[in-house]
Design an enzyme around this catalytic site. Sequence first.
Site, short mmCIF file in Angstrom:
data_model
loop_
_atom_site.label_atom_id
_atom_site.label_comp_id
_atom_site.label_asym_id
_atom_site.label_seq_id
_atom_site.Cartn_x
_atom_site.Cartn_y
_atom_site.Cartn_z
N LYS A 204 0.78 -1.14 -0.11
CA LYS A 204 0.00 0.14 -0.12
C LYS A 204 0.89 1.26 -0.17
O LYS A 204 0.74 2.19 -0.79
CB LYS A 204 -0.95 -0.15 1.23
CG LYS A 204 -1.86 1.05 1.57
CD LYS A 204 -2.74 1.02 2.57
CE LYS A 204 -3.58 2.18 2.77
NZ LYS A 204 -4.56 2.39 3.91
N GLU A 210 10.56 -4.49 4.50
CA GLU A 210 10.83 -5.93 4.11
C GLU A 210 10.44 -6.02 2.55
O GLU A 210 11.21 -6.71 1.79
CB GLU A 210 9.86 -6.87 4.87
CG GLU A 210 10.16 -7.21 6.46
CD GLU A 210 9.32 -6.06 7.15
OE1 GLU A 210 9.14 -4.92 6.88
OE2 GLU A 210 9.17 -6.28 8.30
N GLY A 266 -4.90 -2.13 5.06
CA GLY A 266 -3.78 -3.20 4.48
C GLY A 266 -4.45 -4.63 4.73
O GLY A 266 -4.58 -5.31 3.87
N ARG A 267 -5.09 -4.56 5.89
CA ARG A 267 -5.54 -6.08 6.37
C ARG A 267 -7.05 -6.48 5.96
O ARG A 267 -7.52 -7.59 6.00
CB ARG A 267 -5.60 -6.28 7.94
CG ARG A 267 -6.20 -5.35 8.64
CD ARG A 267 -5.92 -5.35 10.12
NE ARG A 267 -6.43 -4.13 11.05
CZ ARG A 267 -5.39 -3.18 11.11
NH1 ARG A 267 -4.39 -2.93 10.62
NH2 ARG A 267 -6.09 -2.27 11.99
N GLU A 352 -4.34 -7.07 14.94
CA GLU A 352 -3.74 -5.99 14.29
C GLU A 352 -4.96 -5.00 14.70
O GLU A 352 -4.60 -3.57 14.73
CB GLU A 352 -3.47 -6.01 13.14
CG GLU A 352 -2.33 -4.70 12.92
CD GLU A 352 -1.57 -4.88 11.57
OE1 GLU A 352 -0.32 -5.17 11.64
OE2 GLU A 352 -1.99 -4.67 10.46
N HIS A 383 -3.33 -33.71 17.28
CA HIS A 383 -2.52 -34.56 17.58
C HIS A 383 -1.27 -33.54 18.18
O HIS A 383 -0.27 -33.87 18.22
CB HIS A 383 -1.87 -35.40 16.31
CG HIS A 383 -2.97 -36.21 16.25
ND1 HIS A 383 -3.34 -37.82 16.79
CD2 HIS A 383 -4.09 -36.27 15.38
CE1 HIS A 383 -4.31 -38.10 16.21
NE2 HIS A 383 -4.69 -37.51 15.29
N LYS A 493 8.54 -0.63 13.74
CA LYS A 493 9.33 -0.04 12.21
C LYS A 493 10.34 0.86 12.57
O LYS A 493 11.48 1.05 12.29
CB LYS A 493 8.21 0.20 11.35
CG LYS A 493 7.27 -0.71 10.76
CD LYS A 493 6.39 -0.11 9.65
CE LYS A 493 5.21 -0.86 9.51
NZ LYS A 493 4.28 -0.35 8.39
O1 F6P Z 1 2.03 -4.63 9.59
C1 F6P Z 1 1.99 -3.41 9.61
C2 F6P Z 1 1.48 -3.03 8.21
O2 F6P Z 1 1.33 -1.56 8.25
C3 F6P Z 1 0.05 -3.68 8.06
O3 F6P Z 1 -1.09 -3.08 8.42
C4 F6P Z 1 0.23 -3.89 6.50
O4 F6P Z 1 -0.78 -4.69 6.15
C5 F6P Z 1 1.67 -4.20 6.28
O5 F6P Z 1 2.18 -3.47 7.11
C6 F6P Z 1 1.96 -3.97 4.97
O6 F6P Z 1 2.12 -2.59 4.52
P1 F6P Z 1 2.33 -2.30 3.12
O7 F6P Z 1 1.09 -2.79 2.29
O8 F6P Z 1 2.09 -0.66 3.06
O9 F6P Z 1 3.54 -2.52 2.75
#
Ligand code: F6P
Length: 519
Positions: A204, A210, A266-267, A352, A383, A493
């Site tokens: 987003k 990462e 995002g979620r 979250e 199990h 972060k």
């Molecule tokens: O984990 C934190 C977060 O901000 C989530 O809410 C989001 O889904 C994720 O990082 C990834 O964010 P982006 O889509 O901006 O890379």
Amino acid sequence: MLTDSPAWKNLETLYQDTKHTHLSDFYTMADDRNADFSITHDGLTLNYAKTHIDHAIRNALIDLATQQGVEDWRDKMFAGDKINNTEDRAVLHVALRAQNDETYTVNGRNVVPDVHDTLDRMERFVNAVHNGDWTGYRGKKIKRVINVGIGGSDLGPAMVTQALQPYHHEGIETYFVSNIDAADLTAALHGADADTTLFLIASKTFTTQETMENARSAKQWFLSQEDATADDISKHFIALSTNEDAVTAFGIPADNMFPFADWVGGRFSLWSSIGLSIALSIGFKNFRALLGGAHSMDHHFKSAPLQDNMPVMLALIGVWHRNFRNYGSLAILPYSQYLKRFPAFLQQLDMESNGKSVNRDEQKITYGTSPVLFGEPGTNGQHAFYQMLHQGTDIVPCDFIAALSPIPHYEDHHHKLLANMFAQTTALMDGRQTPDPPCRHFDGNRPSNLLLCDALSPHHLGMLIALYEHKIFVQGIIWELNSFDQWGVELGKSLTKSLLEKIALGKKSKHDISVEDYL
Ligand code: F6P
């Protein structure tokens, strides 16, 4: 104060009145309990007969929902009001599954035409990849799709792609890379041919550490292939994002970007262009069916009376467990191997969203919010950790989830799968009242919900996901939270960034850094 309110106090009294009543006594109280404590909508059933809820408690829970203004807040969400107050944003993932004659407005503008424009563009792209009109830089068909993203830009698409395996388009293999640990990227690149591989950079913000690190390494890998040039990036890199400047600065042309709006959290984003990996895996007709299932649940959530409203009741059961019976966790137990990533997906969606200890007015709160979610598919979990579910010192409410139609040619497996699941719900409720030997005594008295759908089709999966989205929304309203920000994640972060800057200071090269520098 919520805990001093009449509806809350009434529920506390009802808890005191019923706390010594065994669950099996609730279950046998009424012959038609399974019918009375069930809701069915469009082929999906929630059965909560095996919980410590009777008519009086259900009415009191509905009073709590009414007192907290659940219906008003729901209407505000659907109206595009900026209910995400800390980020000053609307929360309108429901508009992503709207039909094109519906209207959803943000800042006075109908956003549905934009949603459908992007869907139509995605459809043309998916068809072009599938029929070979879109090729790699040497003119070959795309065979491998690698989605690079994390959190909401990974978990939803990865879960759905896994869940809908029987619908996969032949000839495309989909991989998901999320972890900054290079083990993830190297596994996805193993055996990949650059000229038949398509990278979807899903973010987003297009700034997440990462994802950007993995995307840079993927680009480097691509450019290191024989005769691949920077111009060829346009054949192999697609961006799914809201941030066009960052996308083009990275080197992906704006024409290769599928946008979405900032009112998509995002979620909650798998329904947006973030779901392109899903559409490439299962085809666009099935992607539209997934959206259609969510839309069906949206309609139900918007219109069903509270007592017959599946997301509302699922939320209220959770509030009863969390705040009155004091259960701190929730097990998500899909009796479907296809749903093996569903618990991980729900962890982000729930924890979250509602893992918060201040309310919308930034006041510290004193009551419990999001439980700890965990789970594994049955029967594997039986199990592993079910011993604790049956005889542990903590009571863990369980959501059992299953599809009723068998995998073709494997009817016997399916009967055994379902028999295992139903046996577990009975064992958890009834226990085993034998005094001797004590290690074989089970108190039982452990509640569970059943969620049963006709088949694990794209439509029903869409319904199931939207059910939990709305459940979590309702709980957030009852707990007076903003379910749509995540400041705790932001702290991690920024601390990582400062730590990296600090340890880089004064070091000549990365090889000079030792473990002590991190401590
Ligand atoms: O984990 C934190 C977060 O901000 C989530 O809410 C989001 O889904 C994720 O990082 C990834 O964010 P982006 O889509 O901006 O890379």
